[in-house]
Design an enzyme around this catalytic site. Structure first.
Site, PDB file in Angstrom:
ATOM      1  N   CYS A 168     -10.772  -3.095  -4.159  1.00  0.00           N
ATOM      2  CA  CYS A 168      -9.771  -4.050  -4.655  1.00  0.00           C
ATOM      3  C   CYS A 168     -10.444  -5.301  -5.211  1.00  0.00           C
ATOM      4  CB  CYS A 168      -8.799  -4.426  -3.544  1.00  0.00           C
ATOM      5  SG  CYS A 168      -7.621  -3.112  -3.179  1.00  0.00           S
ATOM      6  N   CYS A 202      -4.281   0.758  -2.181  1.00  0.00           N
ATOM      7  CA  CYS A 202      -4.081  -0.488  -1.444  1.00  0.00           C
ATOM      8  C   CYS A 202      -3.011  -1.352  -2.112  1.00  0.00           C
ATOM      9  CB  CYS A 202      -5.374  -1.294  -1.425  1.00  0.00           C
ATOM     10  SG  CYS A 202      -6.730  -0.568  -0.509  1.00  0.00           S
ATOM     11  N   ASN A 222       0.825  -1.213   0.000  1.00  0.00           N
ATOM     12  CA  ASN A 222       0.000   0.000   0.000  1.00  0.00           C
ATOM     13  C   ASN A 222       0.860   1.265   0.000  1.00  0.00           C
ATOM     14  OD1 ASN A 222       0.505  -0.957   2.678  1.00  0.00           O
ATOM     15  ND2 ASN A 222      -1.022   0.422   3.514  1.00  0.00           N
ATOM     16  N   GLU A 232      -3.197  -4.510  -2.876  1.00  0.00           N
ATOM     17  CA  GLU A 232      -3.725  -5.424  -3.898  1.00  0.00           C
ATOM     18  C   GLU A 232      -3.824  -4.738  -5.250  1.00  0.00           C
ATOM     19  OE1 GLU A 232      -4.896  -4.797  -0.904  1.00  0.00           O
ATOM     20  OE2 GLU A 232      -5.957  -6.499  -0.028  1.00  0.00           O
ATOM     21  N   CYS A 251     -10.229  -4.909   0.251  1.00  0.00           N
ATOM     22  CA  CYS A 251     -11.394  -4.038   0.420  1.00  0.00           C
ATOM     23  C   CYS A 251     -12.304  -4.172  -0.804  1.00  0.00           C
ATOM     24  CB  CYS A 251     -10.946  -2.594   0.603  1.00  0.00           C
ATOM     25  SG  CYS A 251     -10.375  -1.817  -0.930  1.00  0.00           S
ATOM     26  N   GLU A 271       0.465   5.280   0.578  1.00  0.00           N
ATOM     27  CA  GLU A 271      -0.450   6.306   1.090  1.00  0.00           C
ATOM     28  C   GLU A 271      -0.037   7.700   0.649  1.00  0.00           C
ATOM     29  OE1 GLU A 271      -0.862   5.555   5.309  1.00  0.00           O
ATOM     30  OE2 GLU A 271      -2.046   3.751   4.896  1.00  0.00           O
TER      31      GLU A 271
END
Ligand code: THU
Length: 162
Positions: free
Chosen positions: A116, A74, A63, A76, A113, A65
């Site tokens: 994703c 993210c 990930n 993924e 999530c 940010e």
């Protein structure tokens, strides 16, 4: 007349990473390695994802940010978008996801999530082959699902599931 439908999703639960076969264990170890490369100064939640391709190559993502929070991405999607961009014609066999406890907070299980799941699903449908999903929990348990579709039933896709 309304019809009652049910959706069942099978998954495997292992108590420890060592119960995985050698290929899956290696992929999860690569996801752990990837989590070390997360850039997560805001959440302190370090997620790693590793992807196994049909040609045996393993790609990964962590990930990333951003001070403008929604601009981050993210693990993924970092992994699958990079893979799509660099190996557009290679089928994805499996994705492993794990997370590392940061200085603040804990996690229960690394699980993609909703956004994703939607992104990963697109590749599964495009390649017409299921993507195995290997998820690691914080107490050492590992969960295995057969397909991204199992993580996102009644999905929004360009191909009707009816
Ligand atoms: N995150 C992931 O990378 N993957 C997930 O499956 C859930 C959440 C990231 C996004 C953000 O950087 C941090 O974890 C906290 O939500």
């Amino acid at each position: 007349m309304a019809k009652q439908r049910n959706i069942q999703i099978a998954y495997e639960e292992l108590d420890h990473i060592d119960e995985l076969n050698a290929v899956d264990k290696n992929l999860l170890l690569k996801a752990r390695e990837a989590s070390e490369k997360a850039y997560a100064p805001y959440s302190n939640f370090f997620v790693g994802a590793a992807i196994l391709l049909e040609n045996g190559a393993i790609t990964s993502g962590a990930n990333q940010e951003n001070a403008a929070y929604p601009s981050g991405l993210c693990a993924e999607r970092t992994a699958v978008f990079w893979t799509g961009a660099n190996y557009p014609n290679q089928k994805i066999l499996a994705i492993a996801v794990t997370a590392k406890k940061g200085p603040i907070g804990d996690f229960v299980m690394a699980s993609p999530c909703g956004a994703c799941r939607q992104s990963l699903l697109e590749y599964e449908i495009k390649q017409k082959k299921n993507i195995k999903v290997i998820l690691e929990g914080n107490k050492g348990k590992v969960f295995i699902l057969n397909a991204i579709q199992d993580l996102l039933p009644i999905q929004f896709t360009s191909e009707a599931f009816l």
